[in-house]
Design an enzyme around this catalytic site. Structure first.
Site, PDB file in Angstrom:
ATOM      1  N   GLY A  26      -7.381 -14.883   3.929  1.00 22.61           N
ATOM      2  CA  GLY A  26      -6.478 -15.096   5.048  1.00 22.61           C
ATOM      3  C   GLY A  26      -7.256 -16.327   6.372  1.00 22.61           C
TER       4      GLY A  26
ATOM      5  N   PRO B  52       5.040  10.996  -5.989  1.00 25.47           N
ATOM      6  CG  PRO B  52       3.755  12.198  -7.269  1.00 25.47           C
ATOM      7  CD  PRO B  52       4.690  12.185  -6.034  1.00 25.47           C
TER       8      PRO B  52
ATOM      9  NE  ARG C 130     -13.697 -14.568   7.995  1.00 23.12           N
ATOM     10  CZ  ARG C 130     -12.568 -13.634   7.301  1.00 23.12           C
ATOM     11  NH1 ARG C 130     -12.508 -13.920   6.501  1.00 23.12           N
ATOM     12  NH2 ARG C 130     -12.075 -13.180   8.359  1.00 23.12           N
TER      13      ARG C 130
ATOM     14  CE  LYS D  64      -4.043  -2.100   2.707  1.00 23.97           C
ATOM     15  NZ  LYS D  64      -3.196  -3.174   2.845  1.00 23.97           N
TER      16      LYS D  64
HETATM   17  O1  C5P Z   1      -7.724 -13.291   7.921  1.00 21.88           O
HETATM   18  P1  C5P Z   1      -8.991 -12.273   7.151  1.00 21.88           P
HETATM   19  O2  C5P Z   1      -9.744 -13.869   5.614  1.00 21.88           O
HETATM   20  O3  C5P Z   1      -9.576 -11.623   7.726  1.00 21.88           O
HETATM   21  O4  C5P Z   1      -7.667 -12.149   5.314  1.00 21.88           O
HETATM   22  C1  C5P Z   1      -8.206 -10.976   4.807  1.00 21.88           C
HETATM   23  C2  C5P Z   1      -7.091 -10.039   4.256  1.00 21.88           C
HETATM   24  O5  C5P Z   1      -7.272  -8.999   3.633  1.00 21.88           O
HETATM   25  C3  C5P Z   1      -5.403  -9.761   5.498  1.00 21.88           C
HETATM   26  O6  C5P Z   1      -4.656  -9.782   5.176  1.00 21.88           O
HETATM   27  C4  C5P Z   1      -6.252  -8.188   5.691  1.00 21.88           C
HETATM   28  O7  C5P Z   1      -5.120  -7.311   6.174  1.00 21.88           O
HETATM   29  C5  C5P Z   1      -6.528  -8.009   4.162  1.00 21.88           C
HETATM   30  N1  C5P Z   1      -7.471  -6.479   3.923  1.00 21.88           N
HETATM   31  C6  C5P Z   1      -8.641  -6.976   4.454  1.00 21.88           C
HETATM   32  N2  C5P Z   1      -9.297  -5.977   4.090  1.00 21.88           N
HETATM   33  C7  C5P Z   1      -9.394  -4.514   3.488  1.00 21.88           C
HETATM   34  C8  C5P Z   1      -7.839  -4.801   3.019  1.00 21.88           C
HETATM   35  C9  C5P Z   1      -6.684  -6.023   3.042  1.00 21.88           C
HETATM   36  O8  C5P Z   1      -9.045  -8.007   5.172  1.00 21.88           O
HETATM   37  N3  C5P Z   1     -10.062  -2.985   2.796  1.00 21.88           N
END
Ligand code: C5P
Length: 232
Positions: free
Chosen positions: A210, A66, A181, A61
């Protein structure tokens, strides 16, 4: 561009990440390396995961002037990663500079994805602290449009936003969606969630998953279930 499941490899050390990936013998999942793992283990963990044959989404991120983002993106691109990201709030000049920095001598580059508004930012915080008065959904779409006009490949967003992003920015503009999920699984701290099957219906291009995989009793089976539901 094919749909894919990206495993968010959120581990505090390179050793734990590699031990987790060693569970996978028959497939080489796409792996997200975030700030925690990168700051703990540096470029070496990226090289090691690449050497094992995985694709990598390096989720750092970036957000700076620039010139700094351009030269930093050149460094990340040289690690041979497949996808990187930045904050669209850095403005179009920064996004265009990032694209220039990513271009490799052979004409290839990693996909470049923008973060619009973080999902942890509420309408109230955006108004009171970032001083932006528009509705949050509209800000997300306008930032996505800025990213598309700058030549970026897509945005990170909720699966629930994938359809509106595609209708505003075109069906080829990629939606990379965390917040996934299983229907029968733990939600954890995620709020705006969808199952892998629902994310597919809504048009997500990549799901980032995750804990439903990394904390599963059988991570390989959980990954395969994601692939079955999302890719088909
Ligand atoms: O464990 P989980 O499935 O919640 O992981 C989702 C991943 O996506 C994590 O690494 C989290 O930091 C990332 N993420 C998120 N939401 C966002 C951007 C990134 O959950 N808006």
């Amino acid at each position: 561009m094919g749909k894919d499941v990206i495993i968010a490899c959120d581990f505090p050390s390179g050793g734990e990440a590699l031990a987790f990936l060693s569970n996978f013998r028959d497939e080489k999942p796409y792996v997200r390396v975030g700030m925690e793992l990168f700051y703990a283990s540096g470029a070496q963990i990226v090289r090691e995961i690449k050497a094992r044959g995985h694709k990598i989404f390096l989720d750092l991120k970036l957000h700076d002037i620039p010139n700094t983002v351009k030269s930093s993106m050149a460094v990340l691109s040289a690690l041979d990663v497949d996808m990187v990201n930045l904050h669209a709030a850095g403005t179009r000049a920064m996004m265009e500079a990032a694209l220039e920095g990513l271009m490799r001598p052979d004409g290839t580059r990693p996909l470049l994805i923008a973060v619009t508004q973080l999902t942890s930012t509420s309408q109230e915080r955006m108004r009171d602290e970032l001083l932006i008065d528009l509705p949050l959904e509209e800000v997300v779409l306008r930032y996505a449009e800025n990213a598309a006009k700058s030549g970026l490949d897509g945005v990170v967003c909720s699966p629930l936003e994938a359809a509106s992003v595609h209708s505003r920015c075109g069906s080829k503009f990629l939606t990379v969606t965390p917040g996934v999920r299983f229907a029968d699984g733990d939600v954890g701290d995620q709020v705006r969630i969808a199952t892998p099957a629902r994310a597919k219906e809504l048009g997500s291009d990549y799901i980032v998953v995750g804990r439903p995989i990394t904390r599963a009793a059988d991570p390989v089976e959980a990954y395969r279930r994601c692939v079955r539901e999302f890719v088909g």
